[in-house]
Scaffold this motif. Structure first.
Motif, mmCIF file in Angstrom:
data_model
loop_
_atom_site.group_PDB
_atom_site.id
_atom_site.type_symbol
_atom_site.label_atom_id
_atom_site.label_comp_id
_atom_site.label_asym_id
_atom_site.label_seq_id
_atom_site.Cartn_x
_atom_site.Cartn_y
_atom_site.Cartn_z
ATOM 1 N N PRO A 88 0.804 -1.231 0.000
ATOM 2 C CA PRO A 88 0.000 0.000 0.000
ATOM 3 C C PRO A 88 0.833 1.276 0.000
ATOM 4 O O PRO A 88 0.282 2.372 0.068
ATOM 5 C CB PRO A 88 -0.816 -0.122 1.291
ATOM 6 C CG PRO A 88 0.013 -0.964 2.176
ATOM 7 C CD PRO A 88 0.714 -1.953 1.277
ATOM 8 N N ALA A 89 2.142 1.148 -0.069
ATOM 9 C CA ALA A 89 3.069 2.282 -0.217
ATOM 10 C C ALA A 89 3.046 3.242 0.966
ATOM 11 O O ALA A 89 2.729 4.428 0.815
ATOM 12 C CB ALA A 89 2.802 3.025 -1.529
ATOM 13 N N PRO A 90 3.417 2.771 2.167
ATOM 14 C CA PRO A 90 3.564 3.714 3.284
ATOM 15 C C PRO A 90 4.627 4.770 3.010
ATOM 16 O O PRO A 90 4.581 5.853 3.586
ATOM 17 C CB PRO A 90 3.954 2.817 4.462
ATOM 18 C CG PRO A 90 4.449 1.546 3.857
ATOM 19 C CD PRO A 90 3.696 1.379 2.579
ATOM 20 N N CYS A 91 5.553 4.455 2.096
ATOM 21 C CA CYS A 91 6.561 5.444 1.704
ATOM 22 C C CYS A 91 5.918 6.704 1.139
ATOM 23 O O CYS A 91 6.344 7.827 1.426
ATOM 24 C CB CYS A 91 7.517 4.830 0.690
ATOM 25 S SG CYS A 91 6.691 4.069 -0.742
ATOM 26 N N GLU A 92 4.887 6.519 0.336
ATOM 27 C CA GLU A 92 4.214 7.673 -0.267
ATOM 28 C C GLU A 92 3.444 8.466 0.783
ATOM 29 O O GLU A 92 3.276 9.682 0.657
ATOM 30 C CB GLU A 92 3.301 7.214 -1.404
ATOM 31 C CG GLU A 92 4.058 6.616 -2.580
ATOM 32 C CD GLU A 92 3.161 6.258 -3.758
ATOM 33 O OE1 GLU A 92 2.015 6.740 -3.812
ATOM 34 O OE2 GLU A 92 3.613 5.495 -4.629
ATOM 35 N N GLY A 93 2.982 7.765 1.826
ATOM 36 C CA GLY A 93 2.272 8.456 2.901
ATOM 37 C C GLY A 93 3.162 9.432 3.649
ATOM 38 O O GLY A 93 2.671 10.394 4.248
ATOM 39 N N SER A 94 4.478 9.204 3.641
ATOM 40 C CA SER A 94 5.391 10.095 4.360
ATOM 41 C C SER A 94 6.295 10.887 3.422
ATOM 42 O O SER A 94 7.249 11.532 3.876
ATOM 43 C CB SER A 94 6.249 9.299 5.343
ATOM 44 O OG SER A 94 7.044 8.358 4.666
ATOM 45 N N CYS A 95 6.022 10.846 2.130
ATOM 46 C CA CYS A 95 6.782 11.659 1.163
ATOM 47 C C CYS A 95 6.665 13.135 1.542
ATOM 48 O O CYS A 95 5.564 13.644 1.772
ATOM 49 C CB CYS A 95 6.237 11.414 -0.240
ATOM 50 S SG CYS A 95 6.897 12.501 -1.513
ATOM 51 N N VAL A 96 7.783 13.831 1.635
ATOM 52 C CA VAL A 96 7.779 15.232 2.055
ATOM 53 C C VAL A 96 6.948 16.087 1.101
ATOM 54 O O VAL A 96 6.260 17.025 1.527
ATOM 55 C CB VAL A 96 9.228 15.760 2.165
ATOM 56 C CG1 VAL A 96 9.240 17.255 2.446
ATOM 57 C CG2 VAL A 96 9.976 15.023 3.262
ATOM 58 N N LEU A 97 6.966 15.756 -0.172
ATOM 59 C CA LEU A 97 6.153 16.500 -1.129
ATOM 60 C C LEU A 97 4.666 16.398 -0.767
ATOM 61 O O LEU A 97 3.874 17.304 -1.056
ATOM 62 C CB LEU A 97 6.397 15.957 -2.543
ATOM 63 C CG LEU A 97 5.658 16.633 -3.703
ATOM 64 C CD1 LEU A 97 5.936 18.131 -3.744
ATOM 65 C CD2 LEU A 97 6.042 15.984 -5.027
ATOM 66 N N GLY A 98 4.301 15.296 -0.098
ATOM 67 C CA GLY A 98 2.907 15.085 0.267
ATOM 68 C C GLY A 98 2.382 16.030 1.326
ATOM 69 O O GLY A 98 1.186 16.007 1.638
ATOM 70 N N ILE A 99 3.235 16.875 1.898
ATOM 71 C CA ILE A 99 2.759 17.850 2.878
ATOM 72 C C ILE A 99 1.745 18.798 2.233
ATOM 73 O O ILE A 99 0.722 19.134 2.834
ATOM 74 C CB ILE A 99 3.935 18.668 3.464
ATOM 75 C CG1 ILE A 99 4.863 17.744 4.267
ATOM 76 C CG2 ILE A 99 3.438 19.810 4.335
ATOM 77 C CD1 ILE A 99 6.130 18.419 4.754
ATOM 78 N N ASN A 100 2.033 19.209 1.007
ATOM 79 C CA ASN A 100 1.124 20.181 0.368
ATOM 80 C C ASN A 100 0.872 19.897 -1.104
ATOM 81 O O ASN A 100 0.393 20.753 -1.830
ATOM 82 C CB ASN A 100 1.668 21.608 0.531
ATOM 83 C CG ASN A 100 3.052 21.768 -0.080
ATOM 84 O OD1 ASN A 100 3.597 20.840 -0.671
ATOM 85 N ND2 ASN A 100 3.622 22.957 0.061
ATOM 86 N N ALA A 101 1.215 18.674 -1.558
ATOM 87 C CA ALA A 101 0.982 18.297 -2.951
ATOM 88 C C ALA A 101 0.885 16.778 -3.017
ATOM 89 O O ALA A 101 1.281 16.080 -2.088
ATOM 90 C CB ALA A 101 2.127 18.806 -3.843
ATOM 91 N N PRO A 102 0.361 16.231 -4.121
ATOM 92 C CA PRO A 102 0.335 14.771 -4.259
ATOM 93 C C PRO A 102 1.751 14.198 -4.223
ATOM 94 O O PRO A 102 2.662 14.745 -4.851
ATOM 95 C CB PRO A 102 -0.318 14.560 -5.636
ATOM 96 C CG PRO A 102 -1.127 15.791 -5.866
ATOM 97 C CD PRO A 102 -0.324 16.899 -5.241
ATOM 98 N N PRO A 103 1.976 13.120 -3.482
ATOM 99 C CA PRO A 103 3.335 12.588 -3.311
ATOM 100 C C PRO A 103 3.903 11.988 -4.592
ATOM 101 O O PRO A 103 3.195 11.746 -5.569
ATOM 102 C CB PRO A 103 3.152 11.512 -2.236
ATOM 103 C CG PRO A 103 1.725 11.088 -2.372
ATOM 104 C CD PRO A 103 0.971 12.328 -2.740
#
Length: 495
Positions: free
Chosen positions: A108-123
């Protein structure tokens, strides 16, 4: 990074899924392929973020905080992909993950859940890059058997051939030990083979890796259940070390009136029989639980529930519905669920999107509790009786499902599938070896040590931690292998 402004200029893009009308008539994987230029563009969205939270999953915080449990070197191989250095990218990928072709498809890609870009944009589309790297490597012939240059003469038995057992076996074989993997089913792969449907993970992908592991010197024994066909004590006596990686395979039951009716099945029985029949005969042998022409009610959500939806639709069911006792997730992160926690947001997975395309609406119904099953005169399931609930606190402050008066509903059902998760490992091997269990009936063994109370017996994956993700099983298998190697040799050079 090679393109320092990529994350500013490019939007997140994933390869398209095959049209539901096309994919519902076969059992092939759902996703299309993205051209190489598109993959490179997406890789350029990886920021020079300074602290890559994506690659730092921590067991003590899981599952609340996201991040990659196997500590994949994500920014490094994203940059290598952007520069077209695919062979170096797969070398980086294999440093931390034995089976990126599995995680690149079903994690399920927990890596994408914590991608820094994901703070304010799609990871960043990390999971797809992992998939693209390993598939390119197989196409180019870069993934080949690498048997160890020396053998230690030490023998290790691995019980269970799911992702945890396979990861432990692969690492222990690299260390030069003689590894034998025992599997009670007729095919190797455990959850990967029979727990995940073909349209999510085609089985030739699993077999491709198994064949390489055989070439590397690992012995696989099928149709053999430890604790039944071979006693656990005999196994312990015959090998220098034993790794228990049996998974958490005891399904959670629903003890309500009518549970004994024909047509009420555990989800995993439904999925396993379907895949076995597909592989054995293309469903010609009839040895599976068919949903064709039936009203199907699935009790429970998660990946297993989704897989039951997709499988039922491919059988040609009349209608499929999912009942979930939990509330509907939010459409976007709530303030109580900040980054870098795993985002508890509504996802529409492949099964739900297929149901929407065929039936016109999402099959999931939230805050619904099953009260009883109704049968006909011949003992067949006929209907499911439900009630809507709300979550309230009792006098001790514990949450409980409170029934809402006047919301009782009767749902017609010809097939009911229980997909409510798992309660722990089966106990035969644990009991025979007198292995201590934790409060949840799992094998008791400390994370990063994996040693049970029985000398020379280790436990990893879902058998130790309970129902979890494939990537956590791989992490535990790798870490357990290092501890076994240390036990056998006094030290270990395994990562």
């Amino acid at each position: 990074m090679g393109n320092p402004t990529g994350f500013l200029k490019l939007d997140r893009q994933l390869p398209a899924d095959r049209d539901p009308s096309e994919r519902l008539i076969d059992w092939l994987e759902v996703h299309e392929h993205m051209p190489e230029d598109g993959i490179k563009e997406q890789a350029s969205r990886c920021m020079d973020c300074g602290v890559p939270f994506c690659q730092s999953g921590e067991s003590r915080f899981a599952p609340q905080v996201a991040g990659c449990p196997v500590n994949n070197l994500i920014p490094e191989w994203n940059d290598l992909v952007y520069h077209g250095r695919w062979k170096e990218a797969v070398q980086r990928l294999h440093k931390t993950n034995n089976f990126p072709e599995f995680t690149g498809r079903v994690c399920p890609a927990p890596c994408e859940g914590s991608c820094v870009l994901g703070i304010n944009a799609p990871p960043v589309t990390i999971k797809h890059h992992e998939y693209a790297i390993i598939e390119r490597a197989f196409e180019e012939g870069w993934v080949v058997a690498e048997p160890p240059s020396r053998r230690t003469g030490k023998t290790v038995a691995v019980v269970g051939s799911g992702p945890g057992g396979l990861a432990a076996a692969a690492q222990l074989n690299k260390a030069g030990h003689l590894v034998t993997v025992y599997e009670r089913a007729d095919r190797i792969g455990g959850l990967l083979m029979y727990g995940i449907p073909n349209m999510k993970l085609e089985k030739h992908v699993v077999q491709r890796r198994i064949d390489i592991m055989k070439e590397e010197g690992i012995t696989f024994v099928t149709n053999t259940e430890i604790g039944k066909d071979i006693s656990a004590q005999t196994l312990h006596a015959d090998f220098d070390a034993v790794v228990i990686a049996t998974g958490a395979t005891k399904p959670r039951d629903l003890p309500v009136e009518g549970r004994e009716l024909k047509g009420v099945h555990f989800a995993m029985d439904f999925l396993k029989a379907n895949t076995k029949s597909l592989l054995d005969s293309g469903h010609q042998d009839g040895k599976f639980i068919s949903a064709k022409g039936k009203n199907v009610v699935i009790i429970g959500g998660g990946d297993t529930g989704t897989d039951c939806v997709g499988t039922s639709l491919r059988h040609g069911c009349e209608h499929v519905m999912q009942l979930e006792i939990m509330p509907r997730p939010a459409d976007a992160r709530l303030p109580s669920n900040p980054w870098p926690e795993w985002p508890k947001t509504l996802l529409v997975d492949y099964g739900q999107s297929e149901a929407i395309a065929k039936q016109g609406d999402d099959p999931r119904h939230y805050l619904v509790m099953t009260k009883k099953f109704e049968g006909d005169d011949e003992g067949n399931i006929k209907a499911v009786h439900t009630v809507h609930i709300e979550w309230a606190k009792d006098e001790q402050g514990r949450m409980f499902p409170k029934e809402i008066e006047g919301t009782e509903t009767r749902l017609e059902a010809d097939l009911v599938l229980l997909a409510m998760g798992f309660t722990g490992p089966e106990e035969a091997i644990l009991d025979q070896l007198e292995i201590e269990k934790d409060a949840r009936s799992n094998a008791k063994a400390e994370y990063d040590k994996f040693q049970t109370n029985v000398k020379g017996v280790f436990a990893c994956g879902d058998a130790r931690r309970g129902q979890s993700l494939i990537v956590w099983a791989i992490d535990e298998g790798r870490r357990a292998a290092r501890e076994v190697d240390t036990f056998l040799m006094g030290q270990s050079y395994l990562p």
